[in-house]
Scaffold this motif. Structure first.
Motif, mmCIF file in Angstrom:
data_model
loop_
_atom_site.group_PDB
_atom_site.id
_atom_site.type_symbol
_atom_site.label_atom_id
_atom_site.label_comp_id
_atom_site.label_asym_id
_atom_site.label_seq_id
_atom_site.Cartn_x
_atom_site.Cartn_y
_atom_site.Cartn_z
ATOM 1 N N SER A 57 -41.799 -19.215 16.108
ATOM 2 C CA SER A 57 -41.116 -19.142 17.397
ATOM 3 C C SER A 57 -42.052 -19.713 18.459
ATOM 4 O O SER A 57 -43.251 -19.395 18.471
ATOM 5 C CB SER A 57 -40.759 -17.692 17.735
ATOM 6 N N PHE A 59 -41.088 -12.953 20.747
ATOM 7 C CA PHE A 59 -39.800 -12.294 20.564
ATOM 8 C C PHE A 59 -39.714 -11.154 21.589
ATOM 9 O O PHE A 59 -40.486 -10.194 21.510
ATOM 10 C CB PHE A 59 -39.681 -11.710 19.148
ATOM 11 N N ARG A 78 -32.934 -16.581 21.951
ATOM 12 C CA ARG A 78 -33.770 -16.842 20.769
ATOM 13 C C ARG A 78 -33.047 -16.403 19.490
ATOM 14 O O ARG A 78 -33.224 -17.005 18.434
ATOM 15 C CB ARG A 78 -35.103 -16.106 20.931
#
Length: 538
Positions: A484, A488, A452
Motif C-alpha cells: 500500500s 491503512f 483504499r
C-alpha cells in the motif's frame, strides 16, 4: 509610477540600414552577414564577432568606433553605452527623440542579432563556480530587451535558426521588415531572456540551498508542437528544460509516427518506473496504460519479464506503453509486437530487435542511452488556479535499514523480496494504490480510488480476471504479498487483501489505528512490514 505612452503609431515597414551583430554562437553568422552586406546594410559588431566577420572580407565597424570608447574589463563593458542604447531605444517618429539623436550624434540601429554567453552549456559541463558566473551575460540581455521593447522600429534576432526567415523578409520587402514580423521576433526575444534569467536564478537557488525562493519560474524550449493535448480541443507542446536525465524527452525515436501528448506522459511514467530496477541485477519490464502500471515484472530475460508483466492484466495492456531496463533484444521484441502497443522505450535496441519492430510502422521505438537515476533530485510542477505547486521529485528509495517488522510473524526471504518489489511499484501507481506481487511479478494492481478498500478490491478482481484468462482455477493473488502506498487507516483494507489471498503486507505505517491494523494481521497470521515512507501520487 507607470510610464505613460505618447501613442505614436508604429510604422508597418521599417527599412534596415544598420545592423548590430554580437553573437556567442557563430553558427550561420558569416553567410548571414554577407547577405546583409548585399542588401547594403551597414554592419557594426563587437570583439570576436567583428573579427570573424572581417576575416571573411565583409565590411564591419567595431562597436568601439560607435561609442568612442574601447572594450574594457575583459570585455565586460563594451555595449553599455548611450551611443548603442540610444540607437536601440529611440522612437524615430518622436521629435524629441530625433532631436536627442541629432544632438548627441547617435545613429539608429534597425536590426540587432544577439545570442548570449553560453551560461546553460557551461553550467551543464560542470564548470567551477567562478567560470559559471563569468558566463552570465549582462550587455547582451540589455540590448535584446531594448531592441524588443522598441520593436516598432527595431528587429531583434536571438536564434540562428531565424536567420533564413529574416533574409526572406528582407528579400520580399526590398530591404524592409514588416511590423507583424518584428512583433514576433520581439516575443521570441523576451522569452529567450526570460529563460536565460530563469536558468541563472535556478542555478543560484540550488547553489545557495534555497528551499522555497520568493520567486520561482519554470523554463523550457519548444521541442515538439503537438496536434493537440490530452483531448483534441486542447493545445500542447513538449518543452525541454535542459535536464540531461535519460527519458522520453531526451530519447531518440527510431521509428513510428509522432508521439502524442498522452504517449509522452505515459511513456515517462513507464520509464521512470522500470528504472527502479537495476539492470545489472535483473531484467525488468513495465507496461503502462493511462500513466498507471497494468503489469510489472522481473525475469531472467526481458522476454520472461514481459510475459509475466503481460499476464497481470492482458486486457489493459492492449494499446499500452512497454518500458524495459535493458537493451531490447529480438526475443522480447517478437513477443511485444504480438500485442498492439503504442510505444516501446528502452536504453537501446539490437539491430535484430529494430528490424522486428520496423514491421509495425506505427509502433514507436525510443532509445534513451541509459536509465534515469531514481535517487536523483529534481522538481515536479503542477498548475493550480492562479499559481502552481512545485515540489522535489519523489526520489525516496527504501532499503533494509528502513524496514520494520511489526507483526509476530516475520516475512520469509521470498516474501520480503516480493514486498520490496511491490512497494517499488506502488510508488508509481496513482493513489490510493494497492499492488499484489507474487514471484517477482505484479498479479493485481488497484489505482486511483477514493477508498483504499476499493483499490484493494479492484486489484483482487483484476487478478481473478487475469487468472480466468490464463485458465488458472484460483486467483493470482493467492499466496501473494501486497503493498500500500500509504498507511491503512482502518483494518478493513487489510482484511480485503487477506481475503484476496495475501500472506504478507508492506505499508508506511503511521496511522492512529496502527495497533488495530497490526492486531488484525496477527489474528490472521500474516506478516507486516512498515517502511516509514509514504508514496502518494496524485
Amino acid at each position: 509610477m507607470a510610464v505613460t505612452s505618447k501613442n505614436i503609431p508604429a510604422p508597418d515597414m521599417r527599412p534596415v540600414r544598420r545592423a548590430l551583430l554580437s553573437v556567442s554562437d557563430k553558427t550561420g553568422l558569416i553567410d548571414f552577414a554577407r547577405s546583409l552586406e548585399k542588401h547594403g546594410i551597414e554592419i557594426i559588431s563587437t570583439g570576436g564577432t567583428a573579427k570573424a566577420i572581417a576575416a571573411e572580407g565583409i565590411k564591419v565597424r567595431d562597436v568601439s568606433d560607435i561609442t568612442g570608447f574601447p572594450e574594457i574589463m575583459d570585455g565586460r563593458v563594451k555595449t553599455l553605452h548611450p551611443a548603442v542604447h540610444g540607437g536601440l531605444l529611440a522612437v524615430r517618429d518622436d521629435p524629441e527623440h530625433a532631436a536627442a539623436m541629432e544632438a548627441h550624434g547617435i545613429g539608429g540601429i534597425d536590426l540587432v542579432v544577439i545570442n548570449l554567453y553560453p551560461f546553460e552549456e557551461v553550467r551543464e559541463q560542470g564548470a567551477d563556480y567562478s567560470t559559471i558566473v563569468e558566463n552570465i551575460d549582462i550587455g547582451g540581455p540589455a540590448m535584446i530587451r531594448a531592441a524588443a521593447k522598441n520593436h516598432a522600429y527595431v528587429a531583434i534576432v536571438t536564434d540562428p535558426g531565424d536567420y533564413a526567415k529574416v533574409l526572406a523578409e528582407l528579400d520580399t520587402h526590398q530591404g524592409s521588415l514588416p511590423y507583424a514580423f518584428r512583433q514576433k521576433l520581439a516575443a521570441e526575444a523576451f522569452a529567450r531572456t526570460s529563460a536565460y534569467d530563469t536558468a541563472i536564478a535556478k542555478w543560484f537557488t540550488r547553489e545557495t540551498s534555497l528551499a522555497a525562493p520568493a520567486w520561482r519560474a519554470v523554463i523550457g524550449k519548444l521541442h515538439q508542437e503537438m496536434r493537440y493535448g490530452e483531448n483534441p480541443h486542447q493545445l500542447a507542446g513538449l518543452y525541454l528544460t535542459g535536464e540531461k536525465r535519460p527519458g522520453v524527452a531526451t530519447a531518440t525515436q527510431l521509428q513510428g509516427k509522432q508521439l502524442s501528448y498522452n504517449n509522452i506522459n505515459d511513456t515517462d511514467a513507464a520509464f521512470e518506473l522500470v528504472a527502479e530496477f537495476d539492470p545489472a541485477r535483473t531484467a525488468a519490464v513495465a507496461i503502462i496504460k493511462h500513466a498507471n502500471p497494468c503489469g510489472v515484472a522481473e525475469g531472467e530475460t526481458l522476454k520472461d519479464a514481459y510475459l509475466n508483466a503481460l499476464a497481470c492484466d492482458p486486457v489493459s495492456a492492449f494499446g499500452g506503453i512497454v518500458a524495459l531496463n535493458r537493451t531490447l533484444d529480438a526475443e522480447a521484441a517478437e513477443e511485444i509486437v504480438k500485442v498492439f502497443t503504442e510505444v516501446i522505450i528502452a536504453p537501446d535496441a539490437t539491430e535484430e530487435a529494430k528490424a522486428i519492430v520496423a514491421a509495425k510502422k506505427n509502433l514507436r521505438l525510443l532509445v534513451t542511452g541509459g536509465l534515469p537515476d531514481p535517487r536523483e533530485p529534481g522538481f515536479a510542477v503542477k498548475t493550480v488556479a492562479g499559481g502552481f505547486l512545485m515540489q522535489t521529485r519523489d526520489n525516496g528509495v527504501i532499503d533494509d535499514r528502513h524496514l520494520k517488522v511489526v507483526t509476530k510473524r516475520a516475512p520469509t526471504d521470498k516474501e520480503m523480496a516480493d514486498l520490496k518489489f511491490a512497494f517499488l511499484v506502488a510508488k508509481h501507481v496513482k493513489s490510493n494504490a494497492i499492488v499484489y506481487v507474487k514471484d517477482g511479478s505484479t498479479v493485481g494492481i488497484g489505482a486511483g480510488q477514493m477508498s483504499r478498500v476499493d483499490s484493494s478490491r479492484i486489484a483482487a478482481r483484476k487478478a481473478e480476471d487475469a487468472a480466468e484468462a490464463a485458465g488458472i482455477s484460483e486467483p493470482l493473488t493467492k499466496g501473494s504479498v501486497v503493498a500500500s502506498d500509504a498507511f491503512f487507516p482502518f483494518a478493513d483494507g487489510l482484511i480485503s487483501a487477506i481475503e484476496a489471498g495475501a500472506t504478507a503486507v508492506i505499508q508506511p505505517g503511521g496511522s492512529m489505528r496502527d495497533e488495530e491494523v497490526i492486531a488484525a494481521a496477527d489474528e490472521h497470521g500474516i506478516a507486516m512490514v512498515f517502511t516509514g515512507m509514504r508514496h502518494f501520487r496524485h
